[in-house]
Design an enzyme around this catalytic site. Structure first.
Site, PDB file in Angstrom:
ATOM      1  N   LYS A  66     -24.456 103.701   7.663  1.00  0.00           N
ATOM      2  CA  LYS A  66     -25.014 104.123   6.374  1.00  0.00           C
ATOM      3  C   LYS A  66     -26.222 105.056   6.501  1.00  0.00           C
ATOM      4  O   LYS A  66     -26.448 105.892   5.628  1.00  0.00           O
ATOM      5  CB  LYS A  66     -25.393 102.910   5.524  1.00  0.00           C
ATOM      6  CG  LYS A  66     -24.193 102.170   4.947  1.00  0.00           C
ATOM      7  CD  LYS A  66     -24.647 101.086   3.989  1.00  0.00           C
ATOM      8  CE  LYS A  66     -23.467 100.283   3.482  1.00  0.00           C
ATOM      9  NZ  LYS A  66     -23.857  99.326   2.439  1.00  0.00           N
ATOM     10  N   ASP A 102     -24.747 101.405  -3.870  1.00  0.00           N
ATOM     11  CA  ASP A 102     -25.152 100.008  -3.702  1.00  0.00           C
ATOM     12  C   ASP A 102     -26.185  99.588  -4.744  1.00  0.00           C
ATOM     13  O   ASP A 102     -26.186  98.442  -5.198  1.00  0.00           O
ATOM     14  CB  ASP A 102     -25.731  99.770  -2.302  1.00  0.00           C
ATOM     15  CG  ASP A 102     -24.647  99.727  -1.228  1.00  0.00           C
ATOM     16  OD1 ASP A 102     -23.494  99.371  -1.550  1.00  0.00           O
ATOM     17  OD2 ASP A 102     -24.960 100.045  -0.062  1.00  0.00           O
TER      18      ASP A 102
END
Ligand code: ATR
Length: 282
Positions: A66, A102
């Protein structure tokens, strides 16, 4: 069109199931496919070049890439820049653009329960998932307190987003908060009896969100319920971040009910036979 999730490991990911079911909701997405591809860190840069060349439309990014993917992209949206992580890449005619969904994954389930603006929310943890939570909550005008075992990390994160920080001690007082968002992996299989919060630290009416989803009902949620708290399980984060990805990839509204049904069915099946992979952002 082809989409995929990249990570290492990635074979356990529920994203292929969730996205593929979503494509079935639209006649115009009949040719779309979504696969899980294991990409070791050493092959990440080359893999992204292949994605660009081959015209792969959308990429979900998971552990451990990420942060590492960010330097290989053509553009990173402001939300992902502030969070410092990309979990979504869209290939826009050969240009790779990074997003982070997210924080939406955390904020959306909370917004369904109460008005975030003006509320006070305690975020437990100061890692990657906590960053997404703090960004999303602060952007939604909640007053955020970061509580972490290592106070220094809580302070650094809080400072960045103009929030408060505290050390997580056994007698920490959670009562002032409207909501508590648990972002660490504590309570995840196989440590299902672990929790960072005791029942007597919670009060009726609080909204308790645990981003762990294996088990579906963590120890924290199971003690919060009888205290009269509203509870949110980590699968809601997984679903919401995935729905947002679906929309970025396809430009269409995510068929959330269908996606929820397959995710919950699969998680329930897996947990009967003892599942793994249980953190909302993965
Ligand atoms: P992620 O990126 O998934 O959020 P991470 O960056 O490894 O994961 O962050 C883990 C977070 O969980 C940290 O805030 C960590 O606390 P410390 O900063 O003190 O290490 C927290 N954490 C993990 N295990 C914990 C435990 N047993 N008790 C309390 N906090 C824990």
């Amino acid at each position: 069109m082809e989409c995929r999730v990249i990570g290492d490991p990635v074979s356990h990911s529920l994203s292929p199931l969730m996205h593929s079911v979503g494509y079935q909701a639209y006649e115009s997405l009949r040719g779309w496919s979504y696969a899980a591809v294991r990409v070791p860190a050493s092959e990440l840069e080359a893999h992204l070049e292949d994605i660009r060349k081959d015209g792969v439309r959308g990429i979900s990014v998971t552990i451990p890439h990420k942060q590492a993917v960010m330097r290989f992209l053509d553009r990173v949206e402001i939300q992902a820049q502030r969070i410092g992580a990309v979990n979504t890449i869209v290939n826009q005619d050969g240009k790779l653009v990074g997003y982070n969904t997210d924080s939406d994954g955390i904020v959306e389930p909370l917004k369904k329960r109460f008005e975030l603006a003006g509320s006070s929310v305690c975020v437990i943890g100061a890692g990657g998932a906590a960053r997404a939570a703090v960004y999303g909550l602060a952007s939604s005008k909640a007053t955020v307190t970061v509580v972490n075992r290592t106070f220094e990390k809580a302070r650094a994160l809080a400072r960045e987003f103009g929030c408060d920080a505290a050390e997580l001690s056994p007698d920490f007082d959670f009562s002032p908060f409207n909501s508590i968002v648990q972002t660490t992996s504590v309570g995840m299989e196989p440590h299902v009896e672990s929790t960072l919060v005791r029942a007597d630290q919670l009060r009726k009416g609080q909204v308790v969100f645990d981003i762990v989803y294996v088990p579906l009902k963590t120890k924290l949620l199971s003690i919060a319920e009888p205290r009269g708290c509203a509870t949110i399980s980590g699968w809601e984060m997984f679903l919401a971040q995935g729905a947002r990805q679906f929309e970025l990839f396809t430009g269409k509204q995510a068929p959330i009910d269908m996606m929820q049904t397959v995710v919950l069915n699969r998680l329930s099946e897996q947990q009967i036979s003892k599942g793994r992979n249980g953190h909302g952002s993965r």
